[in-house]
Design a protein around this motif. Structure first.
Motif, PDB file in Angstrom:
ATOM      1  N   ILE A  19       1.122  -0.934   0.045  1.00 15.95           N
ATOM      2  CA  ILE A  19      -0.112  -0.410   0.066  1.00 15.95           C
ATOM      3  C   ILE A  19       0.698   1.413  -0.380  1.00 15.95           C
ATOM      4  CG2 ILE A  19      -1.522   1.939   1.375  1.00 15.95           C
ATOM      5  CD1 ILE A  19      -3.148  -1.174   0.128  1.00 15.95           C
ATOM      6  N   SER A  20       0.763   2.100  -1.227  1.00 12.87           N
ATOM      7  CA  SER A  20       1.285   3.536  -0.345  1.00 12.87           C
ATOM      8  C   SER A  20       0.398   4.197  -0.435  1.00 12.87           C
ATOM      9  CB  SER A  20       2.409   3.623  -2.071  1.00 12.87           C
ATOM     10  OG  SER A  20       0.578   4.161  -3.312  1.00 12.87           O
ATOM     11  N   ARG A  21       0.954   5.495   0.116  1.00 15.17           N
ATOM     12  CA  ARG A  21      -0.002   6.007   0.773  1.00 15.17           C
ATOM     13  C   ARG A  21       0.678   7.851   0.531  1.00 15.17           C
ATOM     14  NH1 ARG A  21      -1.902   6.731   6.723  1.00 15.17           N
ATOM     15  NH2 ARG A  21      -2.879   5.317   6.404  1.00 15.17           N
ATOM     16  N   TYR A  22      -0.701   8.619   0.154  1.00  8.09           N
ATOM     17  CA  TYR A  22       0.231  10.166  -0.297  1.00  8.09           C
ATOM     18  C   TYR A  22      -0.631  11.298   1.018  1.00  8.09           C
ATOM     19  CZ  TYR A  22      -3.383  10.777  -3.722  1.00  8.09           C
ATOM     20  OH  TYR A  22      -4.429  10.388  -4.288  1.00  8.09           O
ATOM     21  N   ALA A  23      -0.704  12.063   1.357  1.00  3.66           N
ATOM     22  CA  ALA A  23      -1.546  13.287   1.591  1.00  3.66           C
ATOM     23  C   ALA A  23      -1.072  14.334   0.954  1.00  3.66           C
ATOM     24  CB  ALA A  23      -0.502  13.373   3.184  1.00  3.66           C
ATOM     25  N   GLU A  24      -2.311  15.722   1.093  1.00  2.00           N
ATOM     26  CA  GLU A  24      -2.416  16.769   0.309  1.00  2.00           C
ATOM     27  C   GLU A  24      -2.527  18.067   1.572  1.00  2.00           C
ATOM     28  OE1 GLU A  24      -3.970  18.732  -3.170  1.00  2.00           O
ATOM     29  OE2 GLU A  24      -2.391  17.876  -3.388  1.00  2.00           O
ATOM     30  N   ILE A  25      -2.140  18.993   2.169  1.00  2.00           N
ATOM     31  CA  ILE A  25      -2.385  19.739   2.709  1.00  2.00           C
ATOM     32  C   ILE A  25      -4.220  20.193   2.202  1.00  2.00           C
ATOM     33  CG2 ILE A  25      -2.597  21.877   3.693  1.00  2.00           C
ATOM     34  CD1 ILE A  25       0.028  20.756   4.570  1.00  2.00           C
ATOM     35  N   GLU A  26      -5.303  20.252   2.644  1.00  2.00           N
ATOM     36  CA  GLU A  26      -6.415  20.772   2.010  1.00  2.00           C
ATOM     37  C   GLU A  26      -6.603  22.343   2.387  1.00  2.00           C
ATOM     38  OE1 GLU A  26     -10.844  21.914   2.312  1.00  2.00           O
ATOM     39  OE2 GLU A  26      -9.810  21.200   2.879  1.00  2.00           O
ATOM     40  N   ASN A  27      -6.624  22.883   3.851  1.00  2.00           N
ATOM     41  CA  ASN A  27      -6.481  23.617   3.962  1.00  2.00           C
ATOM     42  C   ASN A  27      -6.579  24.746   4.976  1.00  2.00           C
ATOM     43  OD1 ASN A  27      -7.741  26.876   4.033  1.00  2.00           O
ATOM     44  ND2 ASN A  27     -10.292  25.639   4.424  1.00  2.00           N
ATOM     45  N   LEU A  28      -6.505  25.602   5.709  1.00  2.00           N
ATOM     46  CA  LEU A  28      -6.010  26.055   6.589  1.00  2.00           C
ATOM     47  C   LEU A  28      -6.434  27.384   7.085  1.00  2.00           C
ATOM     48  CD1 LEU A  28      -3.699  28.595   6.324  1.00  2.00           C
ATOM     49  CD2 LEU A  28      -2.096  26.804   4.956  1.00  2.00           C
TER      50      LEU A  28
END
Length: 406
Positions: A243-252
């Motif tokens: 399993i590969s995982r990636y993340a992205e900041i959506e808002n702050l």
């Protein structure tokens, strides 16, 4: 604190791109109160929303509410309306070169229901170009994002610097804020502006690799300038074989009472078929909110956000999908607010940072008849909206503050 939303024809989006939800579990709604409406046109109490009504382009119109007073920026008419909760125009901030002279005297009497309301109307002249995003502080200062004409824009480090934040009080222009504070150079594209509990200003800009956040005190003096890249999301969850995982900041969004941000990241997992080596697909995302200390530049412990569960039926088969909510703001007593759009309005999820208590409510409105809208979350949790339909624009609110004032 403002939540910015644009609807073009049947498109529903709340401040930020939202997932479309067709079906879901029944949830109690918050009563909507319709306060007043505004006609379309060029006079002082009217709005020009030609871009939104024709679905031909972006609309620079926004709403903000604080202490029962409403402000509506109308970039297409180069003006800002200051109104009370009855819809009485109290102050008109406008570009006199592009707007007709107001038709009102210094005082005016209007009737709302069985009561007469006498209000002194004022005008403030300012050479607006394209005012858009709004925020209000406790002094009733108005902060508005202004886009500069092309000939006044600058460039630096592969960024186009094209916007300023203007400040007005109830009767005049005060000053403008740029990157270095009062009188500073323009900002990159502004995604949102916020005002904290001590009347500080927070400007969130979008740059090519993430968000650049500028913070100022009540006098407009700079406090912090922070770059948070889309790829800066902290590690979350355990590694899984194959399993590969990636993340992205959506808002702050900024905390209203301390020098920190709340940063929402969405985590996605993908897997590969062992035989074909082809990606099987992307699993439902997991959303996590992290506090970010502006003084140290470090993330704190994350809080996993429950998803919206959408159940879709096809004959006797049912499939449930977990869809991420979007972070829109936080109240002064520490409730994080999230939203996701529905055909019948939008779902609001509020989470208490101290207790972890979760409250979900539906905000009802006929999304199919709304061609443009703007939403605002007050520091106490009241959600106000400008809902533009074909014939007129309605100003409404939902008293969600009653759900989070414990």
């Amino acid at each position: 604190m403002s939540v910015k939303t644009v609807f073009f024809a049947a498109l529903v989006a709340l401040v930020l791109p939202l997932a479309s939800c067709k079906k879901g579990a029944a949830v109690a709604s918050v009563k909507r109160e319709e306060l007043f409406s505004l006609a379309y046109g060029g006079f002082e109490e009217q709005l020009n929303l030609a871009g939104g009504l024709n679905a031909t382009g972006a609309v620079n119109t926004d709403i903000a509410m604080r202490d029962g007073f409403f402000y509506i920026s109308n970039g297409e008419s180069q003006k800002i309306l200051g109104l009370n909760s009855y819809g009485d125009l109290l102050t008109l901030y406008h570009n006199p070169e592009t707007n007709p002279a107001p038709l009102f005297d210094s005082s005016d009497t209007r009737r709302s229901g069985n009561a007469k309301n006498v209000s002194t109307r004022k005008t403030v002249d300012y050479p607006f170009n394209a005012p858009s995003l709004l925020a209000l502080d406790s002094r009733q200062y108005i902060y508005v994002a202004e886009t500069l004409p092309k000939e006044r824009r600058e460039s630096s480090d592969n960024k186009i610097l094209l916007q300023l934040v203007l400040r007005f009080d109830s009767s005049s222009f005060v000053d403008y804020i740029g990157q270095q504070g009062v009188g500073g150079t323009p900002f990159p594209f502004i995604r949102n502006i916020y005002v904290t509990q001590d009347d500080g200003l927070v400007v969130v800009c979008v740059v090519h690799d993430g968000f650049e956040v500028f913070c100022y005190n009540a006098a407009g003096q700079p406090l912090f300038d922070t770059l948070i890249k889309y790829s800066d999301a902290p590690e979350w969850g355990e590694a899984k074989p194959g399993i590969s995982r990636y993340a992205e900041i959506e808002n702050l969004v900024p905390d209203l009472t301390s020098r920190r941000l709340f940063v929402k990241a969405d985590y996605y997992e993908t897997s590969l078929d062992s035989a074909s080596k082809v990606q099987n697909g992307i699993n439902d995302p997991v959303s996590v909110v992290f506090p970010y200390d502006l003084a140290t530049g470090k993330f704190g412990a994350g809080i996993e956000i429950p998803p919206y569960e959408e159940t879709v039926s096809d004959g006797f088969a049912k499939q449930t999908y977990n869809l991420p909510y979007d972070l829109i703001g936080v109240t002064k007593n520490g409730w994080l607010f999230f939203t996701i759009s529905l055909d019948t309005g939008c779902m609001v999820q509020a989470i208490d940072l101290d207790s972890g208590r979760v409250v979900r409510r539906l905000l009802n409105y006929d999304a199919k008849n709304v061609v443009y809208s703007s939403f605002s979350l007050s520091p106490t949790g009241i959600i106000s909206a400008l809902l533009a339909e074909r014939e007129s624009a309605k100003v409404v609110w939902w008293r969600a503050d009653t759900l989070v004032d414990q």
